[in-house]
Write an enzyme that holds these catalytic residues in place. Structure first.
Site, mmCIF file in Angstrom:
data_model
loop_
_atom_site.group_PDB
_atom_site.id
_atom_site.type_symbol
_atom_site.label_atom_id
_atom_site.label_comp_id
_atom_site.label_asym_id
_atom_site.label_seq_id
_atom_site.Cartn_x
_atom_site.Cartn_y
_atom_site.Cartn_z
ATOM 1 N N HIS A 1 -143.048 25.360 -12.429
ATOM 2 C CA HIS A 1 -144.104 26.260 -11.947
ATOM 3 C C HIS A 1 -144.735 25.678 -10.690
ATOM 4 O O HIS A 1 -144.994 24.483 -10.642
ATOM 5 C CB HIS A 1 -145.187 26.414 -13.022
ATOM 6 N N ILE B 1 -121.508 45.111 3.039
ATOM 7 C CA ILE B 1 -121.302 44.733 4.449
ATOM 8 C C ILE B 1 -122.074 45.680 5.367
ATOM 9 O O ILE B 1 -122.759 45.252 6.303
ATOM 10 C CB ILE B 1 -119.794 44.694 4.796
ATOM 11 N N LEU C 1 -124.758 47.438 4.715
ATOM 12 C CA LEU C 1 -126.213 47.258 4.614
ATOM 13 C C LEU C 1 -126.662 45.943 5.252
ATOM 14 O O LEU C 1 -127.734 45.876 5.863
ATOM 15 C CB LEU C 1 -126.649 47.320 3.145
ATOM 16 N N THR D 1 -103.119 35.761 2.371
ATOM 17 C CA THR D 1 -103.255 36.370 3.701
ATOM 18 C C THR D 1 -104.457 37.301 3.837
ATOM 19 O O THR D 1 -104.661 37.911 4.883
ATOM 20 C CB THR D 1 -101.960 37.142 4.072
ATOM 21 N N GLY E 1 -105.774 30.535 14.676
ATOM 22 C CA GLY E 1 -106.158 29.492 15.631
ATOM 23 C C GLY E 1 -107.280 28.628 15.092
ATOM 24 O O GLY E 1 -107.506 27.509 15.563
#
Ligand code: FAD
Length: 531
Positions: A510, A231, A233, A190, A82
């Site tokens: 720097h 994922i 963690l 897919t 969708g």
């Protein structure tokens, strides 16, 4: 380098020859079909032939569709969700990063702001607003892809596709009815789905996958995360920062998955522990019971743990009691990995094969055994990462259109968006050691980097591994603030075969965090200045 280029050039010449034949046929048939296309532009109608049909509108599919449109191919992309963007935009990279970013702000303001000279009143979490912010990011990005489809002439069909022939896909339309789409080429993109945990039924309320963990209605008092990969963690960090007592149970002896360098993984675990996450490594969940108010999980020492095995043989009952235990939680997040998704695709109708892990089998040009049906992204081999899918999507269109494409799988970065971030590219130390190549290492701590010190955010380090003889960079591993951005420099270095000296002799502004990367490179071939 030269050798691989020579092979590449040879392969390329071969592909060009093959595709010349393919394209002369393709051009002939496209001329024959052009009058039919002219009357039906913009909508895929019954049996209209496309140059390319893409199944799946995730990162792999939508990028391929846009690239195909840019290359002048007639392309239709079929997506059943969708919305476009797949896992990454809807229930993956984007919503998780929205929550990681805002939970980090919340945590910083609550625990870290006073000593910076900023006094705030009572800090309160409004989870609804935080979730709405996440949803807004998701919807604006997914709608953005619809816009890009229109801009690049991609036809978007909303529905579920299944193969009914080698060139034919039947679409069960989301709004009802059916449509047949015919493609000279078909691309399967897919994606993947969360791997379920046997015996723990995911209801996305109390026992959740990452999808449920992105939309909890309230902060659970306690959460057990099964799986200490990226994922797990990331989501564990989100809920821990928002106030949950989070315990991560990991089967392996280290967090972050096998790709993460062991030294960096240990450092990450230490820092996350300081932030409040608990870890049970070398531990497996045996089963669970969600019938009570709390979910109960049985855990045991994982197999292969030497001590346990020996003791187990000696006094089976005693050790069993010693090493097994029970964990209780309000919410359990199952994050044990993802598996390729091909359900309902009708691969059996065309005889396309998957391997024992469910990945669709392809050759180096992403072709299945039916050469005009190709596959990219999570549903086939390689790391399940959005940017890997994106690289493959571009390459596959180049194979279709031009006969040659390119993805350097040795230079795909990985990032864990905790705080601090962890990022790496190339080989880790354990892999280099196992390969037998002689190597040298240079490290530089952020505690010696002026910008990190100034920001009072100086945990972590940069670690560079280079070939001891050629000095070519083999891997770069960073734990520290902004690691996910900084890794791009290492990816470029590996892509171009840079040596650590090349980096060490390149001027870095720097004061910046990226000076730590330069100094680690200097430490690899010589010595760092500031440490
Ligand atoms: C919580 C989480 C966080 C993540 N964070 C990151 C990150 O920070 N960085 C990163 O690089 N990766 C991240 N990933 C991984 C990333 O989301 C995937 O690697 C990426 O989405 C793969 O893209 P894909 O197009 O191959 O598959 P998917 O994104 O899964 O897309 C496939 C699409 O195909 C559609 N589809 C399937 N079958 C059909 C059919 N028969 N007909 C029509 N449509 C169909 C699906 O609805 C889906 O939308 C994360 C994943 C998760 C779950």
């Amino acid at each position: 380098m030269f050798a691989s280029n020579a092979i590449g050039a040879f392969k390329l010449a071969q592909h060009v020859q093959n595709t010349d034949d393919y394209f002369s046929t393709a051009v002939r048939s496209s001329i024959a079909l052009s009058s039919r296309w002219a009357t039906s532009r913009g909508y895929a109608t019954e049996a209209e032939e496309q140059d390319l049909v893409v199944i799946g509108g995730g990162v792999a599919g939508y990028v391929a569709a846009i690239k195909a449109g840019q290359e002048g191919l007639k392309v239709t992309c079929i997506e059943k969700r969708g919305t476009l963007g797949g896992t990454c935009l809807n229930v993956g990279c984007i919503p998780s990063k929205a929550l990681l970013n805002n939970s980090h702000h919340y945590h910083t303001i609550k625990h870290d702001i006073a000593h910076r000279g900023i006094e705030v009143g009572e800090v309160k979490l409004n989870l609804d607003v935080m979730m709405k912010g996440k949803d807004t990011a998701v919807s604006s990005l997914t709608k953005g892809i619809e816009f890009l489809f229109k801009k690049n002439g991609v036809t978007y069909v909303k529905g579920t596709a299944a193969f009914s022939g080698e060139h034919e896909v039947k679409v069960n339309l989301s709004e009802g009815g059916e449509q047949t789409v015919i493609g000279k080429n078909i691309l399967i993109a897919t994606g993947s789905e969360a791997t379920p945990f046997p015996g723990l039924e995911i209801d996305e309320q109390r026992i959740v996958s990452s999808t449920g963990a992105l939309s909890l209605k309230k902060v659970p008092e306690s959460m057990v995360v099964i799986g200490g990969g990226i994922i797990g963690l990331e989501m564990g960090s989100v809920w821990s920062r928002l106030g949950s007592k989070v315990t991560v149970v990991e089967f392996l002896g280290q967090i972050g998955g096998p790709g993460m360098d062991t030294e960096i993984a240990k450092s990450a675990q230490k820092i996350l522990k300081k932030q409040g996450l608990e870890f049970k490594l070398g531990t497996k969940v045996m089963g669970g019971d969600a019938s009570g108010e709390k979910i109960k999980l049985q855990v045991e020492a994982a197999k292969g743990g030497k001590e346990e095995t020996v003791s187990f043989l000696l006094t089976k009952r005693f050790v069993h009691r010693l090493i097994s235990g029970q964990l209780e939680a309000d919410v359990v997040l199952v994050a044990i990995g993802r598996r390729p998704y091909t359900a309902g695709l009708g691969l059996e109708n065309i005889g396309v094969e998957t391997d024992d892990k469910g990945r669709i089998v392809i050759d180096q040009e992403y072709r299945t055994k039916i050469p005009h049906i190709r596959v990219v992204g999570d549903v086939t081999f390689g790391p399940m990462l959005a940017h890997k899918a994106e690289e493959e999507a571009v390459a596959v269109i180049e194979y279709i259109k031009k006969g040659h494409g390119h993805v350097n799988y040795g230079a795909i970065p990985s990032v864990m968006y905790t705080h601090p971030e962890v990022a790496w590219v190339g080989q880790n130390e354990q892999e280099v050691k196992a390969s037998g190549v002689k190597y040298k290492i240079g490290t530089f701590p952020f505690s010696a980097n002026s910008r990190a010190k100034t920001n009072a955010d100086a945990e972590g380090m940069v670690k560079i591994i280079a070939d001891a003889e050629t000095d070519r960079i083999l891997g770069a591993h960073i734990i520290g603030p902004g690691a996910g951005e900084m890794i791009a420099e290492a990816v470029l270095a590996i892509e171009y075969g840079a040596s650590s000296e090349d980096i060490g002799r390149t001027s870095h502004a720097h004061p910046t965090l990226s000076e730590a990367f330069k100094e680690a490179a200097m430490a690899t071939y010589s010595k760092a200045i500031h440490f």
